[in-house]
Design an enzyme around this catalytic site. Structure first.
Site, PDB file in Angstrom:
ATOM      1  CG  LEU A 129       8.422   2.215   4.936  1.00 43.58           C
ATOM      2  CD1 LEU A 129       8.298   1.057   3.953  1.00 43.58           C
ATOM      3  CD2 LEU A 129       7.074   2.843   5.184  1.00 43.58           C
ATOM      4  CE1 TYR A 166       1.171  -0.213   4.375  1.00 45.31           C
ATOM      5  CE2 TYR A 166       0.075   1.912   4.358  1.00 45.31           C
ATOM      6  CZ  TYR A 166       0.918   1.012   4.957  1.00 45.31           C
ATOM      7  OH  TYR A 166       1.520   1.339   6.150  1.00 45.31           O
ATOM      8  CE  LYS A 175       3.185   3.183   3.115  1.00 42.37           C
ATOM      9  NZ  LYS A 175       3.311   3.379   4.558  1.00 42.37           N
ATOM     10  CD  GLU A 186      10.117   1.607  10.720  1.00 44.10           C
ATOM     11  OE1 GLU A 186      10.009   2.583   9.959  1.00 44.10           O
ATOM     12  OE2 GLU A 186       9.943   0.429  10.338  1.00 44.10           O
TER      13      GLU A 186
HETATM   14  N1  PLP Z   1       7.692   3.646   9.103  1.00 41.16           N
HETATM   15  C1  PLP Z   1       6.552   2.937   9.145  1.00 41.16           C
HETATM   16  C2  PLP Z   1       6.539   1.607   9.804  1.00 41.16           C
HETATM   17  C3  PLP Z   1       5.374   3.457   8.566  1.00 41.16           C
HETATM   18  O1  PLP Z   1       4.233   2.737   8.595  1.00 41.16           O
HETATM   19  C4  PLP Z   1       5.409   4.746   7.968  1.00 41.16           C
HETATM   20  C5  PLP Z   1       4.204   5.324   7.370  1.00 41.16           C
HETATM   21  O2  PLP Z   1       3.157   4.772   7.361  1.00 41.16           O
HETATM   22  C6  PLP Z   1       6.627   5.447   7.970  1.00 41.16           C
HETATM   23  C7  PLP Z   1       7.745   4.858   8.527  1.00 41.16           C
HETATM   24  C8  PLP Z   1       6.715   6.800   7.342  1.00 41.16           C
HETATM   25  O3  PLP Z   1       6.663   6.723   5.942  1.00 41.16           O
HETATM   26  P1  PLP Z   1       6.221   7.943   5.048  1.00 41.16           P
HETATM   27  O4  PLP Z   1       7.086   9.113   5.441  1.00 41.16           O
HETATM   28  O5  PLP Z   1       6.492   7.495   3.661  1.00 41.16           O
HETATM   29  O6  PLP Z   1       4.783   8.203   5.322  1.00 41.16           O
END
Ligand code: PLP
Length: 281
Positions: free
Chosen positions: A201, A32, A145, A177
């Site tokens: 991620l 997603y 993701k 994270e």
């Molecule tokens: N880390 C995780 C586990 C996430 O689920 C998300 C966003 O949903 C992020 C980091 C941040 O990603 P982004 O800056 O692309 O929204």
């Protein structure tokens, strides 16, 4: 009327029929993206769709359309739903097959999407949040993701039960994270964040913030740091599409600490706001 995306059609929800043997439903076998909308325009659609393609490739999911078709469909969805400020959510599962672990590489997947009007955080960005530090119990491919987010949702529940707004995780004492965000800390003017490995991620907001920080003269170190180093930091903050750059005021759980909403975090918030203003498309 509210519209949703169903494969290559922007339609109403009543027209969506999903089979009970969709692999997304049986196995969480899908990917997603969440793309922000500011004042009716998207930001970083290209980057989000590129990561969508990377996630698909890592899981050997075949995308049916190229990036241009995807972005046209998502823009149509956004426009039809008259979204002002909020998000576009899009997901793709590997589609329908009789339930069995083995997946076929040439399966026809299923794409769905929706939009949501959602105010971006204002108060939390000023005062900071409470973050709950707990063990990272997730698998070893956090770089994908995927919709399979049980480790993340369990941590979010735990954080909320402990009156915190976000859970931030560590593996054997090394911070990784947040449950839905990336984690940064600042020490003596240097910004630290976990490197983009399989254990996190690689957030789009993370990448934008690192770039903005470096362009503006900050030293950004993409190296791991421990719970103890976090405890001794001057500032800490999280980044994500929906939470932008949000300071952490206090941490609880496995360690306790308090942080001021400091000058580096405030500068990055400002730079990020300017970036958003200049990159709405
Ligand atoms: N880390 C995780 C586990 C996430 O689920 C998300 C966003 O949903 C992020 C980091 C941040 O990603 P982004 O800056 O692309 O929204």
């Amino acid at each position: 009327m509210t519209y949703v995306l169903f494969n290559n059609e922007v339609t109403t929800r009543e027209h969506v029929k999903i089979d009970m043997e969709d692999r997304g439903y049986n196995f969480g076998d899908g990917i997603y993206e969440v793309i922000p909308v500011y004042k009716t325009k998207t930001v970083a659609m290209e980057e989000h769709l590129q990561r969508f393609e990377e996630s698909a490739s890592k899981l050997e999911i075949q995308l049916p359309y190229d990036r241009n078709v995807m972005s046209t469909l998502l823009n149509e969805l956004k426009t039809k739903n008259k979204i002002t400020d909020g998000i576009i959510y899009v997901q793709m599962t590997r589609g329908v097959s009789p339930r069995a672990h083995l997946y076929e590489r040439n399966a026809t997947g299923l794409i769905t999407g929706f939009t949501r009007e959602m105010p971006f955080p204002v108060d939390q960005k000023q005062t900071g949040i409470q973050a709950y530090v707990t063990e990272d119990i997730r698998w070893l491919r956090c770089d994908i993701k995927t919709i399979n987010l049980l480790g993340n949702t369990m941590v979010k529940r735990m954080a909320t039960d402990n009156l915190c707004q976000e859970g931030i995780m560590h593996r054997n004492g090394t911070m990784t994270e947040g449950s839905s965000s990336n984690l940064f800390m600042v020490k003596d003017g240097t910004i630290y964040t976990h490197p983009a490995t399989n254990l996190i991620l690689n957030g789009i907001t993370r990448q934008i913030v690192i770039e903005l920080a470096r362009t503006n003269g900050y030293n950004v170190v993409e190296e791991t740091f421990t719970t103890q180093q976090l405890q001794e930091a001057d500032e800490a903050f999280i980044t994500s599409t929906t939470q932008e750059v949000t300071p952490i005021a206090q941490i609880h759980g496995n360690i306790e600490a308090q942080f001021a909403v400091g000058p580096v975090t405030k500068t990055l918030q400002q730079l990020y706001a300017e970036y958003i203003n200049e990159n709405r498309k």
